[in-house]
Enzyme design. Structure first.
Site, PDB file in Angstrom:
ATOM      1  N   HIS A  26       0.786  -1.234   0.000  1.00 26.09           N
ATOM      2  CA  HIS A  26       0.000   0.000   0.000  1.00 26.09           C
ATOM      3  C   HIS A  26       0.821   1.288   0.000  1.00 26.09           C
ATOM      4  CE1 HIS A  26      -3.556   2.310   0.225  1.00 26.09           C
ATOM      5  NE2 HIS A  26      -4.295   1.467   0.894  1.00 26.09           N
TER       6      HIS A  26
ATOM      7  N   TYR B  17     -14.988   5.509   8.326  1.00 24.19           N
ATOM      8  CA  TYR B  17     -13.967   5.988   7.385  1.00 24.19           C
ATOM      9  C   TYR B  17     -14.371   5.576   5.974  1.00 24.19           C
ATOM     10  CZ  TYR B  17      -9.165   6.453   5.449  1.00 24.19           C
ATOM     11  OH  TYR B  17      -8.042   6.804   4.720  1.00 24.19           O
TER      12      TYR B  17
ATOM     13  N   THR C 227      -5.080  10.424  -0.658  1.00 29.69           N
ATOM     14  CA  THR C 227      -6.434  10.173  -0.157  1.00 29.69           C
ATOM     15  C   THR C 227      -6.826  11.173   0.922  1.00 29.69           C
ATOM     16  OG1 THR C 227      -5.647   8.622   1.534  1.00 29.69           O
ATOM     17  CG2 THR C 227      -6.286   7.691  -0.621  1.00 29.69           C
TER      18      THR C 227
END
Length: 773
Positions: free
Chosen positions: A473, A589, A602
């Site tokens: 990630h 979230y 993000t």
């Protein structure tokens, strides 16, 4: 063996008559072609650098400007307002040029300067235009005349035929919101989740922060925003990802699935041949910057492309305090794992990329290889699945020299990592629930030692021909990997295809050298660390409760008829499902993107709002009428869309507070407000996987070629992780994760509530289902 001879360019023996030199022409040919390939790539990079560097102009426009200037000069017209004459005077002092040469050089210099000035003017104008985001807050389906004029100007200044990175220097910087605005939005987001006394206490902390410490921290943040390209992204990568000392597996890495219903071939080597070739075609397009930049609003507004840079030839390197990301400019091999062995596979032969049938041949050679794993080799990758510190220490102690270093370098410098899985996975009609759950868990963690979790991505090919991907990630977010994945699946199926017998099209090539085994000398001390890491990783993997399922009662098409955002519809269904599942609301979230700005990544949309809570309570209250519920749904939906738009345009809450917290740590000042905010757990973490290249699949013509999407592990030990993808008009795929160790959560139970919540909300609008779910 033949491949051993071809690996050496020349051999020699010493005889009484002197040295007998024997050249291998095949090896020299391969060396020549390899060098030619490298220089070709360097030239393409150089050419693309020039094209991108002068965008939105073009190199040919320089000639047009210079010719125009020279033409006006010969027509006895001075377009420079005296500047050319001054350049002429300066050149005249040198005494090296004739009068005619001075005129030409003066015209060239002025024309070039004018061209550069025009480039910067166009680029700055485009940046100013792209800083406007009012279009995003307009009512859906309605566009004002001013917005249409603005869009026309953006198109004028955007140039023609942009390459992947053409817009990077024209994208605006991410703005820093005002502290008071962020604090106000934060308080609004937590109000429905706190008791009155707790909210009053938090309000006092927040207001004190906004007046006293906040402005001081904000000053440093403003300073960074003026100096750095993006005030969030580098700290986000370092402190959220690279400094995390826990396992990447489950906690950070995520996965992508194959087609839901279709498997183009059940031959493992053939599916690997086509898909690996498709991945390499995508890499070639990426190297040449031929991938079109992603644009929104009718392909007008570009998104940042920076995250594509580290997709290939990239690995995360463990450190005791922080990891680093190692990215190579090029890599000519992949590493393949099968049955406990690691193989190095070259991707080029005769100066060209291996064809699908040739890659299939190489993969089949690996599958047919009868050799056994070396000591410690089979479960070596478990080091990448567990805590980072033991892996960092082990790497430093045992993999810094000799054959271990060479083999580890081969993995870390590979284009990507491939696992030939020995199990069969995928959707099965006879057992859809268990098969999809097993498929998801296999992609998320496998057996904890058969995926290299540090690589930018591990490509997985199962025994029955199903494929999948596990992605790290830190280097990029899911939409970037999703773009690659869509291209690979479409190219594999619709462009490359398979022969009637299920093999790749084309012929094998016996001249290609065999894949080579990586060699290891792993001492017993290191093997003990591997076993410890594996035990730790197994505990984590076995604790993951996963439920992945297709929802086909209705899809995006019918949701749009409700005159609402499909994402808002799903998010409100998640709120209703969570309330029915847990009997309470929680901090939620939802991942949004900030790629309208340079190097944006993000932002968080806090989906649990006062409006959504009111709607959920109305849905569980039998006394509420349909009209009342519809009214509350509309209010909640509009609120969600507003929050999403604010997040996308740089007015989110969480990244700003995160950066203020980082500044406070650098200044060694304590903030009770920031400490509490960042300690709050996200018990419902959600993310929508966007479909970015719908045209590749033509679902109207090929309705069975629907994607399964992808998912991730639970963010909180006592919460849920939910990923979803809206496929075409009639299907939504959900991926729900939680932990068995938490007595309050159950992924299958939540899935049941979610299905019912979707149907209950649709019933308010009188929607008819496509089918029973």
């Amino acid at each position: 063996m033949a491949e051993a001879h071809q690996a050496v360019a020349f051999q020699f023996t010493v005889t009484p008559d002197g040295i007998d030199l024997r050249l291998s022409h095949e090896a020299l040919k391969q060396i020549y072609l390899s060098g030619l390939h490298s220089w070709k790539k360097k030239f393409i990079r150089f050419k693309n650098g020039i094209i991108t560097g002068v965008y939105p102009a073009s190199p040919s426009s320089w000639l047009i400007v210079v010719v125009g200037v020279m033409s006006t000069m010969y027509a006895k017209i001075d377009p420079s307002l005296g500047i050319i004459a001054k350049i002429n005077q300066t050149l005249d002092t040198t005494g090296y040029m004739s009068g005619q040469t001075q005129d030409v050089v003066s015209g060239l210099l002025f024309g070039t300067g004018l061209w550069v000035a025009l480039i910067f003017t166009m680029r700055y104008s485009l940046k100013v235009l792209l800083s406007y985001h009012g279009w995003m807050f307009a009512e859906h389906g309605k566009m004002s005349r001013a917005t249409k004029v603005w869009m026309g100007m953006v198109k004028i200044f955007s140039g023609r035929k942009p390459m992947l990175y053409s817009f990077q220097t024209s994208l605006p910087r991410l703005p820093v919101p005002a502290v008071k605005d962020t604090v106000s939005r934060y308080l609004e987001s937590v109000k429905p989740l706190m008791k009155e006394g707790d909210f009053k206490r938090m309000t006092a902390l927040a207001q004190d922060f906004a007046v006293n410490l906040g402005p001081r921290l904000q000053w440093y943040l403003k300073l960074k925003s003026w100096w750095a390209t993006n005030y969030v992204s580098d700290w986000w990568e370092e402190y959220v990802y690279l400094r995390g000392r826990g396992p990447l597996m489950v906690n950070s890495n995520y996965y992508a699935m194959d087609f839901l219903y279709i498997t183009p071939t059940h031959i493992q080597a053939a599916r690997a041949g086509n898909t690996v070739h498709a991945i390499l075609l995508y890499r070639r397009k990426l190297d040449r910057e031929e991938i079109k930049p992603i644009c929104v609003l009718g392909s007008t507004i570009p998104l940042c492309s920076a995250q594509w840079e580290r997709m290939f030839n990239t690995s995360r390197i463990p450190g005791e305090e922080t990891d680093t990301i190692q990215h190579m400019k090029d890599s000519k091999h992949i590493v393949v794992y099968h049955a406990g062995r690691y193989f190095k596979v070259w991707l080029y032969h005769d100066g060209r990329l291996l064809k699908p049938r040739e890659i299939e041949q190489q993969i089949q050679r690996i599958l047919d290889d009868p050799s056994e794993p070396q000591a410690g080799e089979a479960k070596l990758a478990a080091l990448t699945a567990a805590d980072r510190v033991p892996w960092a220490k082990c790497r430093q102690a045992y993999f810094g020299r000799g054959k271990n270093k060479q083999s580890l370098d081969a993995i870390e410098k590979a284009a990507f990592f491939v696992t030939l899985d020995e199990t069969e996975e995928g959707y099965k009609k006879e057992d859809p629930v268990t098969s999809m759950d097993s498929y998801a868990k296999s992609l998320l963690h496998g057996r904890c030692f058969d995926r290299w979790f540090d690589k930018s991505f591990t490509f997985i090919v199962f025994k029955n021909g199903k494929i999948g991907m596990n992605a790290e990630h830190a280097w990029a977010d899911a939409p970037i990997v999703g773009h690659l994945w869509e291209y690979v699946m479409a190219t594999d199926t619709f462009q490359l295809g398979y022969a009637e017998d299920g093999h790749c099209k084309g012929d094998t090539n016996p001249n290609i050298p065999y894949p080579t085994r990586l060699q290891w000398d792993i001492p017993e001390e290191c093997q003990e660390v591997i076993e410890t890491s594996l035990n730790s990783a197994n505990l984590l993997a076995n604790d993951v409760d996963f439920h992945s399922f297709p929802f086909n009662a209705f899809g995006k098409g019918k949701i749009k008829k409700c005159r609402t955002s499909p994402d808002a519809f799903v998010q409100l269904a998640l709120q209703l499902a969570h309330y029915k599942d847990m009997g309470k609301f929680c901090l939620t979230y939802e991942a949004s993107m900030t790629r309208l700005f340079r190097e944006g990544r993000t932002e968080t949309v806090r989906s649990c709002t006062t409006e959504s809570c009111n709607f959920v309570l109305a849905m569980v209250d039998p006394a509420q009428t349909v009209e009342q519920r519809l009214k509350l749904f509309k209010m909640a939906s509009e609120k969600h869309q507003l929050l999403y738009r604010l997040a996308m345009t740089g007015a989110g809450i969480d990244r700003h507070l995160f950066c203020l917290y980082v500044v406070s740590k650098y200044l060694a000042v304590d903030s009770p407000f920031l400490k509490e905010v960042l300690a709050e757990p996200w018990r419902l973490s959600t993310s929508q996987t966007p479909q970015q290249q719908v045209e590749l699949f033509n679902l109207e013509k090929n309705p069975e070629y629907v994607s399964s999407g992808g998912g991730f592990g639970p963010v909180a030990d006592d919460g849920y992780g939910v990923s979803y993808i809206l496929v075409g008009e009639n299907l939504i795929n959900f991926h729900i994760s939680s932990k068995f160790s938490c007595p309050e959560t159950d992924s299958h139970r939540f899935g049941k509530h979610l299905r019912q919540a979707m149907i209950d909300i649709s019933a308010l609008f009188g929607l008819n289902s496509n089918s029973r779910n």
